[in-house]
Design a protein around this motif. Structure first.
Motif, short mmCIF file in Angstrom:
data_model
loop_
_atom_site.label_atom_id
_atom_site.label_comp_id
_atom_site.label_asym_id
_atom_site.label_seq_id
_atom_site.Cartn_x
_atom_site.Cartn_y
_atom_site.Cartn_z
N HIS A 21 36.23 53.00 44.61
CA HIS A 21 35.70 51.96 43.72
C HIS A 21 34.18 51.94 43.78
CE1 HIS A 21 39.74 49.94 43.68
NE2 HIS A 21 39.80 50.48 44.87
N HIS B 272 40.96 41.92 42.36
CA HIS B 272 40.24 43.08 41.83
C HIS B 272 41.24 44.21 41.54
CE1 HIS B 272 36.77 46.02 41.83
NE2 HIS B 272 37.73 46.84 42.23
N GLU C 255 34.91 49.17 37.41
CA GLU C 255 34.69 48.33 38.58
C GLU C 255 34.15 46.97 38.20
OE1 GLU C 255 35.81 48.82 41.60
OE2 GLU C 255 36.66 50.55 40.59
N HIS D 123 42.63 46.02 37.85
CA HIS D 123 42.70 47.44 37.46
C HIS D 123 44.06 47.71 36.79
CE1 HIS D 123 39.02 49.09 39.06
NE2 HIS D 123 39.30 48.82 40.32
N PHE E 136 37.59 55.26 39.93
CA PHE E 136 37.35 54.48 38.73
C PHE E 136 35.87 54.59 38.36
CE2 PHE E 136 40.97 52.01 40.61
CZ PHE E 136 41.90 52.36 39.65
ZN LIG Z 1 38.01 48.84 41.88
#
Ligand SMILES: [Zn+2]
Length: 455
Positions: free
Chosen positions: A234, A130, A191, A134, A186
């Motif tokens: 997040h 994850h 996300e 980003h 973010f």
């Molecule tokens: Zn994130």
């Protein structure tokens, strides 16, 4: 000219948004609107990583660092990670909160608290995938580009020809100071993209992508209280499990179940690490909770800004110069690092130019437009009365507008906005202090205002 440029930038942002919604499960992802070059992502990430290493305790355990690197480097062998051209690094930090973060251009940091919280290696790989997503999708610099698309182009062009620190340049322009600006919140769509691209990275390397969703759901099961730090950086896009399941349907059939075989040993060793000394627990800490106690000094210094000169107290610092889009002048403790990671000025002054949306109009109308923009960017801002009066600044007509907002120190803040119509744009200064300190600072602010000379 400027207007057309703004319009095209706005369109670029809108196009990126609509392209994202047309995507089908399994389709590739493309980074959005970005004013930074890839090389600037890398530079920014390296400068910030150096700060991170000073602020946190790096775990001195070679087995654990190698373990993290092994999982991370496996994810970095994927097509998407390779094509990004970024060089990913992985560092375990001794920090009890359940979190991990990656900086632009590739440096990734995982907290011991996260390693303690995951149930299996695929969950660890899930959070790392994850974070890596980003970076690949350049969400950090994309967010900064969207938030500062007026000031950034000139600043980045200036940074490209100079040799100075990029963080320093951004700080001068008021875009956060160092690390804090990298830990921007973010958006929910960032996300969900990071979840979905992350699921590709996991699937390609043999980790079951559903474990990422399972881990996030587990953190959230008790109202997010186990992972408040993670969810504040997040925000949960919602329905993660379902979205990831649908995404996996769009990917080629694979068998999952890869593991290094070192997970159990890693959990055992991480459990033995003593928590860091209190002062090193930097995450989420608020700095400078009280306004500066030292009075402005009586010896003054001069700063040359963009087409103006201004004087300021010698014990304050000017962040910016004639090449900066915005100059902040404040004592060090006047800058407040908020819980969300953003730096704001709680005590000091900001000098900049505003470029009204339409054709140039009257000082009053342009000031209204600026106040409208300031209020949009600052939810707590309200216009106090008596609102406006006319003065002279360096022989130019000027308007003083008294505004009120929420002080980062708590309580009310007074913001005195002074605007002057100049050929370069609407010149403005905001003098900022907690309401209870404002009168005390008024002579300093007035002396600064009186020292303004346009060139
Ligand atoms: Zn994130």
């Amino acid at each position: 000219m400027l207007r057309n440029r703004l319009l095209s930038l706005t369109l670029a942002v809108l196009c990126a948004a609509s392209a994202a919604s047309a995507r089908r499960p399994g389709d590739p992802f493309h980074p959005g609107f970005n004013l930074f070059s890839r090389q600037q992502d890398i530079q920014l990430g390296q400068e910030s990583a150096a700060q991170v290493r000073k602020q946190y305790q790096v775990v001195q355990n070679q087995f654990l660092q190698d373990y993290l690197k092994r999982v991370g480097e496996r994810l970095a062998t994927t097509k998407e990670a390779k094509e990004s051209g970024f060089n990913f690094t992985f560092t375990l930090l001794n920090e009890p909160s359940i979190n991990a973060f990656a900086l632009p251009g590739g440096p990734m940091f995982v907290f011991t608290g996260l390693m303690k919280a995951v149930d299996n290696e695929a969950q660890l790989a899930g959070v790392m995938a994850h974070e890596m997503s980003h970076v690949i999708l350049r969400h950090g610099t994309n967010q900064m580009s969207k938030a500062n698309f007026l000031q950034l182009p000139a600043l980045l062009a200036g940074a490209a020809v100079g040799n100075g620190s990029l963080i320093g340049q951004l700080a001068q322009a008021g875009m956060g100071l160092g690390l804090s600006s990298m830990l921007l919140k973010f958006s929910r769509s960032d996300e969900s993209q990071a979840d979905l691209l992350g699921s590709h990275l996991m699937a390609e390397t043999g980790y079951n992508p559903i474990e990422m969703a399972r881990f996030f759901e587990k953190l959230e099961a008790d109202g997010g209280s186990r992972g408040p730090q993670f969810f504040s950086d997040h925000p949960n896009p919602g329905n993660r499990m379902k979205a990831i399941e649908e995404e996996i349907q769009g990917l080629p059939q694979r068998t999952y179940g890869y593991q290094t075989g070192e997970f159990v040993e890693a959990k055992t060793q991480v459990a033995r690490i003593a928590p860091p000394p209190k002062t090193q627990q930097a995450a989420g800490a608020r700095e400078n909770l009280a306004p500066p106690s030292q009075a402005p000094s009586s010896s003054w210094r001069q700063l040359r800004g963009q087409a103006y000169n201004v004087s300021y107290p010698g014990n304050w610092t000017a962040f910016g110069d004639s090449s900066s889009a915005a100059v902040t002048i404040a004592p060090r403790e006047g800058l407040v690092q908020g819980a969300g990671g953003r730096t704001s000025v709680g005590y000091g002054a900001i000098l900049s130019y505003f470029f009204p949306d339409g054709a140039r109009s009257s000082l009053a109308a342009e000031t209204d437009d600026l106040i409208h923009h300031l209020r949009a960017a600052n939810a707590g801002m309200r216009q106090a009365s008596p609102s406006q009066r006319h003065i002279k600044v360096s022989d130019n007509d000027a308007l003083v507008s008294m505004l009120a907002s929420d002080s980062p120190y708590g309580g009310a803040e007074t913001d005195a906005l002074v605007t002057v119509s100049r050929p370069e744009g609407l010149f403005y200064m905001v003098f900022i202090a907690p309401q209870k300190n404002f009168e005390q600072l008024r002579p300093t602010f007035e002396q600064m205002l009186g020292s303004i000379r346009f060139q």
